[in-house]
Write an enzyme that holds these catalytic residues in place. Structure first.
Site, PDB file in Angstrom:
ATOM      1  N   ASP A 245      63.418  22.093  29.098  1.00  0.00           N
ATOM      2  CA  ASP A 245      63.456  20.901  28.245  1.00  0.00           C
ATOM      3  C   ASP A 245      64.493  21.036  27.145  1.00  0.00           C
ATOM      4  OD1 ASP A 245      60.550  21.042  29.404  1.00  0.00           O
ATOM      5  OD2 ASP A 245      61.014  18.956  28.910  1.00  0.00           O
TER       6      ASP A 245
HETATM    7  O1  MRU Z   1      55.614  17.318  29.718  1.00  0.00           O
HETATM    8  P1  MRU Z   1      56.573  17.111  30.856  1.00  0.00           P
HETATM    9  O2  MRU Z   1      55.902  16.871  32.169  1.00  0.00           O
HETATM   10  O3  MRU Z   1      57.628  16.073  30.515  1.00  0.00           O
HETATM   11  O4  MRU Z   1      57.326  18.501  30.972  1.00  0.00           O
HETATM   12  C1  MRU Z   1      58.266  18.677  31.985  1.00  0.00           C
HETATM   13  C2  MRU Z   1      58.837  20.033  32.035  1.00  0.00           C
HETATM   14  O5  MRU Z   1      58.540  20.886  31.237  1.00  0.00           O
HETATM   15  C3  MRU Z   1      59.863  20.254  33.082  1.00  0.00           C
HETATM   16  O6  MRU Z   1      59.759  21.544  33.570  1.00  0.00           O
HETATM   17  C4  MRU Z   1      61.249  20.048  32.453  1.00  0.00           C
HETATM   18  O7  MRU Z   1      61.306  18.839  31.772  1.00  0.00           O
HETATM   19  C5  MRU Z   1      62.308  20.126  33.447  1.00  0.00           C
HETATM   20  S1  MRU Z   1      62.473  18.628  34.379  1.00  0.00           S
HETATM   21  C6  MRU Z   1      63.730  18.793  35.452  1.00  0.00           C
END
Ligand code: MRU
Length: 359
Positions: A245
């Protein structure tokens, strides 16, 4: 047919409601920035790249149906709407970077007398629309680099992979990042097996990654998050690969809660640990992971499952949605559309590229 989280056709935006998966495959309309903000906040769309794309496309949809009387008015509107979208979720950097980029673009179009109001509108909307195909193309490139790197490490023998959370078509415009690397290994017939964690508390692994694997007929097994060390000890995996992220200058990486403990277990078992992400997930303005803002989500996402309580009523909860894996644990490398880098190489080799491409 691959899964599509985001549909944008004839100026209409729809997203696959990820809160309903895997039970129901239903698209919902996003007709305004307010709709986009809510869908991101509620996690009907989630995953760092998908959040930015849906946020910006929700602005494009609104721009196309709003009348503006001057470039200044349009610029103010764009800035306000983008700054609002950034408040939806704080940890993934992609939305914030996209907002900065489009605000800057809109300011420079406003002051450049060569462009009329209509030119300006068209250029902003086109730049936003390009995010969808660009993300897919970047994902395919980074997936090729990641698969090459892993196969080189294992003398081109088929591999077993462990992944966490969801990083596939549902978290991006398509193809995926970590799951894109896994998909490429599968396409090359070099994937023995994938293990995906359930990813408590929101179960992106059980609901979404497992769904993508079944949908694409990739050989996969679901495990609980608490089974990771035992999997490494008893069955073994060739490599761990996860998404991100936010990756900062020293290589520290924010990703879904639970990633950090996977990296510790991988180090203990001498298993290479990879992070795969587009460079839009890099934050060149933060030196270390200590400064990353970690989102905390509502307690009900831990204590309830589909509306049913699974925890003792009255218990205190702490629900951080992400953690930060220290760069020293990212032993395989950071996989990007410019190649695979050791965390120690980022400052010198990748940050200059990132700064020249996006803010
Ligand atoms: O809370 P989320 O579902 O938005 O978190 C998503 C993640 O942590 C993913 O691993 C990350 O965004 C990578 S997406 C290609």
């Amino acid at each position: 047919m691959t899964l599509e989280a985001i549909k944008y056709e004839n100026d209409t935006l729809e997203i696959l409601d990820q809160l309903l998966l895997p039970g129901e495959h239903k698209y919902i309309p996003i007709s305004s920035v307010e709709d986009g903000w809510k869908a991101i906040k509620l996690m009907q769309v989630r995953g760092a790249p998908a959040i930015a794309i849906v946020g910006c496309l929700s602005l494009a949809v609104e721009l196309k149906k709003t009348l503006f009387s001057s470039k200044e008015e349009l610029s103010k509107f764009i800035e306000e709407k983008l700054n609002y979208l950034v408040t939806s979720r704080p940890t993934a950097v992609n939305m914030g970077k996209a907002a900065k980029k489009f605000i800057q673009k809109s300011e420079s179009l406003t002051t450049n007398s060569k462009f009329t109001l209509q030119d300006m509108l068209k250029r902003i909307v086109t730049a936003i629309e390009e995010m969808l195909p660009n993300d897919i193309s970047v994902n395919k490139t980074l997936s090729k680099y990641g698969a090459d790197h892993i196969l080189q490490m294992f003398n081109d023998e088929p591999v077993d992979i462990l992944t966490h959370c969801n990083t596939g078509s549902l978290a991006t415009a398509g193809y995926g990042t970590a799951l894109g690397v896994i998909r490429t290994l599968h396409e090359r017939k070099k994937l023995l097996h994938v293990y995906c964690t359930e990813t408590r508390p929101y179960n992106q692994g059980a609901r979404l990654t497992a769904y993508e694997h079944v949908y694409e007929k990739m050989p996969a097994t679901l495990i609980c998050d608490s089974m990771v060390s035992t999997l490494m000890d008893r069955r073994g995996v060739s490599a761990v690969i996860v998404g991100a992220d936010r990756v900062v200058v020293n290589g520290d990486t924010a990703n879904k809660i639970g990633t950090y403990q996977l990296a510790i277990a991988a180090k203990h078992h001498d298993i290479p640990f990879y992070v795969a992400c587009p460079t839009t997930t890099f934050d060149p303005h933060l030196e270390t992971g200590k400064d990353i803002h970690i989102e905390e989500r509502p307690h009900e996402e831990m204590t309830h499952f589909n509306g049913v309580s699974v925890a003792a009523p009255g218990i205190n909860c702490w629900n951080p949605a992400f953690d930060v894996t220290p760069a020293s644990l990212i032993t395989g490398g950071i996989v990007t559309e410019f190649g695979v880098f050791k965390p120690s190489e980022l400052a010198e080799k990748l940050v200059p590229i990132v700064m020249s491409l996006h803010l």
